[in-house]
Design a protein around this motif. Structure first.
Motif, PDB file in Angstrom:
ATOM      1  N   GLU A   1       5.027  10.715  -5.741  1.00  0.00           N
ATOM      2  CA  GLU A   1       4.993  10.330  -7.156  1.00  0.00           C
ATOM      3  C   GLU A   1       6.391  10.122  -7.722  1.00  0.00           C
ATOM      4  OE1 GLU A   1       2.624  13.247  -9.151  1.00  0.00           O
ATOM      5  OE2 GLU A   1       0.729  12.258  -8.662  1.00  0.00           O
ATOM      6  N   ARG A   2       7.393  10.800  -7.165  1.00  0.00           N
ATOM      7  CA  ARG A   2       8.766  10.635  -7.654  1.00  0.00           C
ATOM      8  C   ARG A   2       9.357   9.288  -7.256  1.00  0.00           C
ATOM      9  NH1 ARG A   2      11.355  15.389  -4.041  1.00  0.00           N
ATOM     10  NH2 ARG A   2       9.247  16.151  -4.402  1.00  0.00           N
ATOM     11  N   TYR A   3       8.745   8.623  -6.264  1.00  0.00           N
ATOM     12  CA  TYR A   3       9.259   7.352  -5.756  1.00  0.00           C
ATOM     13  C   TYR A   3       8.417   6.144  -6.178  1.00  0.00           C
ATOM     14  CZ  TYR A   3      12.152  10.029  -2.426  1.00  0.00           C
ATOM     15  OH  TYR A   3      13.059  10.877  -1.841  1.00  0.00           O
ATOM     16  N   LEU A   4       7.105   6.297  -6.209  1.00  0.00           N
ATOM     17  CA  LEU A   4       6.213   5.146  -6.336  1.00  0.00           C
ATOM     18  C   LEU A   4       5.384   5.217  -7.615  1.00  0.00           C
ATOM     19  CD1 LEU A   4       4.850   5.028  -2.666  1.00  0.00           C
ATOM     20  CD2 LEU A   4       6.752   3.718  -3.636  1.00  0.00           C
ATOM     21  N   PRO A   5       5.092   4.072  -8.222  1.00  0.00           N
ATOM     22  CA  PRO A   5       4.258   4.049  -9.434  1.00  0.00           C
ATOM     23  C   PRO A   5       2.807   4.390  -9.120  1.00  0.00           C
ATOM     24  CG  PRO A   5       4.767   1.819  -8.721  1.00  0.00           C
ATOM     25  CD  PRO A   5       5.574   2.735  -7.851  1.00  0.00           C
ATOM     26  N   ARG A   6       2.096   4.859 -10.117  1.00  0.00           N
ATOM     27  CA  ARG A   6       0.717   5.305  -9.934  1.00  0.00           C
ATOM     28  C   ARG A   6      -0.200   4.159  -9.517  1.00  0.00           C
ATOM     29  NH1 ARG A   6      -0.412  10.391 -11.414  1.00  0.00           N
ATOM     30  NH2 ARG A   6      -2.639   9.911 -11.524  1.00  0.00           N
ATOM     31  N   ASP A   7       0.090   2.935  -9.958  1.00  0.00           N
ATOM     32  CA  ASP A   7      -0.799   1.830  -9.587  1.00  0.00           C
ATOM     33  C   ASP A   7      -0.661   1.465  -8.115  1.00  0.00           C
ATOM     34  OD1 ASP A   7       1.718   0.707  -9.871  1.00  0.00           O
ATOM     35  OD2 ASP A   7       0.960  -1.193 -10.644  1.00  0.00           O
ATOM     36  N   ILE A   8       0.376   1.927  -7.471  1.00  0.00           N
ATOM     37  CA  ILE A   8       0.489   1.790  -6.012  1.00  0.00           C
ATOM     38  C   ILE A   8      -0.164   2.987  -5.330  1.00  0.00           C
ATOM     39  CG2 ILE A   8       2.096   1.773  -4.054  1.00  0.00           C
ATOM     40  CD1 ILE A   8       2.061  -0.872  -5.507  1.00  0.00           C
ATOM     41  N   LEU A   9       0.117   4.175  -5.835  1.00  0.00           N
ATOM     42  CA  LEU A   9      -0.368   5.398  -5.193  1.00  0.00           C
ATOM     43  C   LEU A   9      -1.879   5.555  -5.281  1.00  0.00           C
ATOM     44  CD1 LEU A   9       2.350   7.944  -6.333  1.00  0.00           C
ATOM     45  CD2 LEU A   9       1.908   7.218  -3.993  1.00  0.00           C
TER      46      LEU A   9
ATOM     47  N   GLN B   1       5.624  -7.245  -3.832  1.00  0.00           N
ATOM     48  CA  GLN B   1       6.756  -7.757  -4.597  1.00  0.00           C
ATOM     49  C   GLN B   1       7.261  -6.714  -5.592  1.00  0.00           C
ATOM     50  OE1 GLN B   1       8.337 -10.692  -4.105  1.00  0.00           O
ATOM     51  NE2 GLN B   1       9.854 -10.061  -5.632  1.00  0.00           N
ATOM     52  N   ALA B   2       6.321  -5.982  -6.207  1.00  0.00           N
ATOM     53  CA  ALA B   2       6.714  -4.940  -7.156  1.00  0.00           C
ATOM     54  C   ALA B   2       7.533  -3.850  -6.469  1.00  0.00           C
ATOM     55  CB  ALA B   2       5.472  -4.340  -7.813  1.00  0.00           C
ATOM     56  N   ILE B   3       7.137  -3.461  -5.266  1.00  0.00           N
ATOM     57  CA  ILE B   3       7.894  -2.454  -4.518  1.00  0.00           C
ATOM     58  C   ILE B   3       9.251  -3.013  -4.098  1.00  0.00           C
ATOM     59  CG2 ILE B   3       7.950  -1.114  -2.377  1.00  0.00           C
ATOM     60  CD1 ILE B   3       6.128   0.031  -4.529  1.00  0.00           C
ATOM     61  N   ALA B   4       9.260  -4.278  -3.669  1.00  0.00           N
ATOM     62  CA  ALA B   4      10.520  -4.906  -3.269  1.00  0.00           C
ATOM     63  C   ALA B   4      11.509  -4.931  -4.432  1.00  0.00           C
ATOM     64  CB  ALA B   4      10.263  -6.315  -2.752  1.00  0.00           C
ATOM     65  N   GLU B   5      11.022  -5.223  -5.623  1.00  0.00           N
ATOM     66  CA  GLU B   5      11.899  -5.249  -6.805  1.00  0.00           C
ATOM     67  C   GLU B   5      12.341  -3.839  -7.180  1.00  0.00           C
ATOM     68  OE1 GLU B   5       9.672  -7.316  -9.764  1.00  0.00           O
ATOM     69  OE2 GLU B   5       9.799  -9.256  -8.728  1.00  0.00           O
ATOM     70  N   ARG B   6      11.442  -2.883  -7.068  1.00  0.00           N
ATOM     71  CA  ARG B   6      11.754  -1.500  -7.430  1.00  0.00           C
ATOM     72  C   ARG B   6      12.897  -0.949  -6.580  1.00  0.00           C
ATOM     73  NH1 ARG B   6       8.459   2.358 -10.015  1.00  0.00           N
ATOM     74  NH2 ARG B   6       8.961   4.550  -9.559  1.00  0.00           N
ATOM     75  N   PHE B   7      12.921  -1.323  -5.291  1.00  0.00           N
ATOM     76  CA  PHE B   7      13.936  -0.795  -4.380  1.00  0.00           C
ATOM     77  C   PHE B   7      14.961  -1.848  -3.958  1.00  0.00           C
ATOM     78  CE2 PHE B   7      10.220   1.982  -3.915  1.00  0.00           C
ATOM     79  CZ  PHE B   7      10.810   3.193  -4.283  1.00  0.00           C
TER      80      PHE B   7
ATOM     81  N   GLY C   1       0.820  -1.195   0.000  1.00  0.00           N
ATOM     82  CA  GLY C   1       0.000   0.000   0.000  1.00  0.00           C
ATOM     83  C   GLY C   1       0.858   1.250   0.000  1.00  0.00           C
ATOM     84  N   VAL C   2       0.207   2.414  -0.044  1.00  0.00           N
ATOM     85  CA  VAL C   2       0.925   3.681  -0.134  1.00  0.00           C
ATOM     86  C   VAL C   2       1.844   3.895   1.071  1.00  0.00           C
ATOM     87  CG1 VAL C   2       0.669   6.198  -0.183  1.00  0.00           C
ATOM     88  CG2 VAL C   2      -0.879   4.750  -1.521  1.00  0.00           C
TER      89      VAL C   2
END
Length: 631
Positions: free
Chosen positions: A546-554, A305-311, A268-269
């Motif tokens: 928005e500079r850190y997280l994709p819109r589908d998360i936000l 998982q998407a956030i884990a991969e992103r960072f 989540g956000v």
């Protein structure tokens, strides 16, 4: 993170038995598996359990000052202790340890009760000052750490981090408080201004109690509260930049530890924002963990998982069965008081998972309260606009009766449940919001209690604390008042109680960077349009991230930690639900209309109504009453 206990005789310096303190500490051992200590002096005794986080070997407690005049037992973390230490050294104080405990002692000696305003952290502590002849109890601004108290028949004041510790004192009479049961049925937890045990109080968030020997025990003093009466003067872009600065500082402050540290990650956000800022500040991969469910409708592991991969985090996931109700008895033991937030089950699971590799975990708790992230806040903001347009007599005279005949649609999203909206609009804003926060409304509760219980309750109404808080809130508009009330009532009573008890049961320290008081004070000064926009909350926070997280998360719909209790009581827990109607425990209280409980269970299991949350409340209430009072 730790557990504390103590006994103080405010009138005469009667001796305190160290064995009694050890007995109070024993059931709270999970809060401090790394060490324990007991200290006594005439008229006072302090006990401590330690989970070592900072200065692992050098700060045993209870800790005394060099001259032994001041002794402290402390649960929590002061994140700015190094800055305070430097300031205090400049003022002539000298330190023997490298942790934050000794800093509290020096700060008290320098500033007295005003020291609290200088602390940035989470804490509950007891400090005895022999020179001043006083005991000083204090709790952090938002109530992250708990403290229970009771005045006993010998004139002493006993206190402990958890109710189970206080109950070990032989002079505490364990009798149930009926008004707390009314409160619990209303909200799903016993609020911080009450306790299920008569005679027990909780020191409220942002309060201290200063007791001087030989003087009457005063009422607690409020030392902090959020202020929604101010407004920042900045563009949205400037506000977003400042918010990122505050969030970054809050996260990095909470990354200081001498033990392994990680984060909860739901996808989540809020938790994703914390992980993003941790990854920015850390030279190593951040350790993250996620709990998934074996039902797709409840599972958020793909987002995590998407956030884990992103960072590039060191990520661990564990899937648990949505029918993981085998922990119910364990959960009841953790909370002592009845607690019906069913998300405690997955929260406990994620704490277990985190503790396998870390001792400290950062969470995303607090953003919904600070930035108006709950749907009920958005609905309240919208409903208040309608209330201003429709005269009160018309709302009460037309919308109230219309709500009573409108079809019940428990299955529908709230915007489509016109009955709930009409009923809310017929009331004042405070009345409507208090019921939106709650689980079981006043009319339903009145049917659940029998005549004798209703008479005993008199004019006590659980929602009245919300009406009062919203009326007294330092606020400019209705959204402010709703957020203020949630910060004062819902946050310490539900969210922080859940996180404290489940994390401590795993001997894990949870830290909440989004509850940094600097963030809360900034968020409370934001215009409503920077909090709620386009039918959703947390507008400025989402823009800032928005500079850190994709819109589908936000911008995906808020999901939360969901537990399928309604399904359980039509499936695997069918028999247990039916047994509530003939429960010896509930019947022996003499409070309830057992036939009404039977009707509720029957309506739920037939599919005519969704009473899953109410049945869960009775399920957990039954377990707590049996455990606490042997009913």
């Amino acid at each position: 993170m730790c557990g504390i206990a103590g006994i103080y005789h405010p009138e005469t310096a009667k001796p305190v038995d160290p064995a009694r303190l050890r007995a109070m500490l024993e059931p709270m051992g999970h809060r401090g598996p790394d060490g324990s200590g007991v200290w006594t002096a005439p008229g006072v005794g302090l006990g401590h359990l330690r989970l070592s986080i900072i200065d692992i070997e050098g700060s045993p407690q209870p800790m005394a000052s060099a001259d032994e005049a001041v002794t402290l037992s402390y649960n929590g973390e002061i994140y700015n202790f190094r800055e305070l230490r430097a300031e205090l050294e400049d003022r002539g104080h000298r330190f023997r340890t490298s942790g934050d405990t000794e800093v509290i002692i020096a700060a008290w000696r320098q500033w007295g009760p005003e020291c609290l305003s200088r602390f940035n952290g989470m804490f509950a502590f007891a400090l005895h000052d022999a020179a001043r002849g006083c005991l000083f109890l204090a709790r952090d601004r938002l109530g992250v750490k708990p403290l229970h108290m009771a005045r006993l028949s010998d004139g002493s004041l006993a206190f402990a981090s958890e109710l189970k510790g206080l109950l070990r004192h032989p002079l505490l009479r364990c009798e149930a408080r009926l008004s707390a049961v009314e409160d619990y049925l209303a909200f799903g937890y016993v609020p911080d201004d009450s306790s299920i045990v008569a005679g027990v109080e909780k020191l409220a968030a942002g309060h201290y109690l200063l007791i001087e020997r030989g003087k009457p025990v005063p009422a607690p003093t409020r030392w902090w509260a959020p202020d929604f009466s101010r407004r920042i003067k900045a563009s949205e872009g400037e506000a977003a930049e400042h918010l990122i600065h505050l969030m970054r500082a809050a996260v990095t402050d909470r990354m200081v530890a001498d033990v392994p540290l990680g984060a909860f990650l739901s996808g989540g956000v809020d938790s994703s924002s914390v992980v993003a800022l941790m990854a920015e500040a850390s030279p190593k991969a951040v350790k993250t963990c996620t709990i998934g469910f074996d039902e797709a409708a409840l599972d958020e592991t793909a987002y995590a998982q998407a956030i884990a991969e992103r960072f590039a985090t060191d990520h661990r996931t564990r899937t648990v069965a949505a029918g993981d109700f085998g922990l119910i008895d364990r959960i009841a033991d953790m909370f002592d008081e009845p607690f019906a937030d069913a998300s405690a089950l997955p929260t406990w699971r994620v704490c277990e998972l985190a503790r396998e590799t870390v001792t400290v975990a950062l969470s995303g708790d607090g953003a919904d309260e600070a930035f108006a992230g709950y749907r009920r806040m958005v609905f309240h903001h919208q409903e208040e606009r309608l209330r201003r347009m429709i005269p009160a007599p018309l709302r009460r005279g037309l919308l109230g009766p219309l709500a009573k005949v409108w079809p019940q649609m428990d299955w529908a999203p709230r915007p489509l449940r016109a009955r709930a909206t009409l009923a809310s609009l017929a009331k004042s804003g405070a009345e409507g919001y208090a019921e939106a926060v709650g689980v079981t409304g006043p009319a339903q509760r009145a049917r659940l209690f029998n005549d004798a219980a209703r008479r005993a309750l008199g004019d006590h109404v659980a929602e009245a604390r919300y009406w009062k808080a919203m009326a007294e809130a330092p606020a400019r508009e209705p959204l402010d008042a709703a957020q203020y009330a949630d910060l004062m009532i819902w946050l310490p009573g539900d969210i922080l109680t859940k996180t404290d008890r489940t994390s401590m049961a795993a001997s894990l320290e949870a830290r909440e960077p989004l509850l940094d008081y600097r963030l809360i004070e900034f968020a409370s000064a934001l215009p409503a349009a920077m909090r709620v926009r386009g039918g959703t909350g947390k507008a400025l926070m989402k823009r800032a991230m928005e500079r850190y997280l994709p819109r589908d998360i936000l911008y995906r719909p808020k999901m939360g930690f969901v537990t399928p209790v309604s399904h359980w009581f039509r499936g695997a827990l069918t028999d247990q639900a039916r047994a509530l109607a003939t429960s010896a425990t509930l019947s022996r209280t003499g409070w309830f209309d057992m036939a009404e409980i039977d009707r509720i269970v029957a309506a739920h299991q037939s599919g005519r109504r969704d009473h899953g949350r109410l049945i869960w409340q009775f399920f957990m209430l039954e377990k707590s009453l049996a455990k606490l009072f042997g009913i």
